[in-house]
Design an enzyme around this catalytic site. Structure first.
Site, PDB file in Angstrom:
ATOM      1  N   HIS A  52       0.820  -1.213   0.000  1.00 51.55           N
ATOM      2  CA  HIS A  52       0.000   0.000   0.000  1.00 51.55           C
ATOM      3  C   HIS A  52       0.856   1.265   0.000  1.00 51.55           C
ATOM      4  CE1 HIS A  52       0.297  -0.163   4.549  1.00 51.55           C
ATOM      5  NE2 HIS A  52       0.362   1.148   4.372  1.00 51.55           N
ATOM      6  N   ASP A  85      -0.015  -7.534   1.248  1.00 51.30           N
ATOM      7  CA  ASP A  85       0.415  -6.147   1.442  1.00 51.30           C
ATOM      8  C   ASP A  85       1.931  -6.037   1.534  1.00 51.30           C
ATOM      9  OD1 ASP A  85       0.203  -3.415   1.657  1.00 51.30           O
ATOM     10  OD2 ASP A  85      -0.280  -3.412   3.792  1.00 51.30           O
ATOM     11  N   SER A 162       4.436   2.285   8.047  1.00 53.67           N
ATOM     12  CA  SER A 162       4.122   1.147   7.187  1.00 53.67           C
ATOM     13  C   SER A 162       5.326   0.727   6.350  1.00 53.67           C
ATOM     14  CB  SER A 162       2.968   1.501   6.249  1.00 53.67           C
ATOM     15  OG  SER A 162       1.778   1.704   6.958  1.00 53.67           O
TER      16      SER A 162
END
Length: 239
Positions: A52, A85, A162
């Protein structure tokens, strides 16, 4: 390595050069889409991050910024996997300091962990946060439809972390930070201190496929192709 581990500042000094910043922006120059973190996987410039963070695409401009001298490199998205992801990038750089990867099976609830990343973006690059493993094998609703489970931690995780690493106190990467839970209970109580990381044991198998093939092998897909129905096709099929 085994033993009692190091202090947080000793771990930080040992591993911070293996953590990078990742920026993704649109080709048309409309500006920044996302900022995140990444992990140096090899000396030759392979970088692990979340899918992402690169907007689940190979079509955007991606830049990797190193910690040591804040040098920015253009990156190629070698492969990404929306299901897990995870993504792997490649920059043209040599003699990087790769992270050392650990084993989640050796971890227990209550073990201390550290996260390093860029919460809020590169303005807060290389931020260290610490906490404990709060749970193992945690499922996350739709994120676990593929069977994946996660490490839950109370180390502060925020947007921008992230794709960055979760370390044990020996400086080994045991997870890739991916998400945080923020919300309210039915009674309106705000929930904080719940972050999640992809266990490194699961991640490395996927990352290897992405590096070698650009996709994850051994999966079956079911789907449909849709197109406009013109008069000739309608006549051919009696529609």
């Amino acid at each position: 390595p085994e033993g009692d581990g190091m202090s947080a500042k000793e771990v930080y000094r040992q591993v911070v050069e293996s953590v990078v910043g990742v920026e993704t922006s649109a080709d048309d120059g409309t500006g920044l889409l996302s900022q995140g973190s990444g992990i140096v996987a090899t000396k030759s410039g392979y970088i692990i991050t979340n899918a992402h963070v690169v907007e689940y695409s190979k079509d955007y401009n991606v830049t990797v910024t190193l910690h040591e001298d804040e040098t920015a490199y253009d990156a190629v998205v070698v492969g990404y996997d929306k299901t897990s992801d995870l993504a792997i990038l490649k920059i043209e750089a040599d003699n990087l300091k790769p992270a050392v990867f650990g084993d989640v099976d050796q971890m227990e609830i209550g073990d201390e962990v550290l996260a390093i990343g860029n919460p809020g973006g590169l303005d807060f690059a290389s931020t260290l946060t610490g906490g404990y493993i709060s749970a193992l094998n945690r499922t996350l609703k739709s994120n676990s439809d593929n069977g994946m489970t996660y490490i839950q931690t109370d180390a502060a995780i925020n947007p921008g972390n992230s794709g960055g690493p979760l370390f044990d106190m020996n400086g080994n990467v045991i997870g890739i930070t991916a998400a945080k839970y923020s919300g309210q209970t039915a009674s309106g109580t705000t929930i904080e201190g719940i972050g999640f990381a992809i266990p490194i044991d699961d991640a490395l198998r996927i990352v290897y496929d992405l590096q070698e093939y650009g996709y994850v092998t051994g999966r079956a897909y079911l789907g449909v192709t849709v197109r406009d129905l013109d008069a000739d096709t309608a006549s051919d099929y009696g529609l």
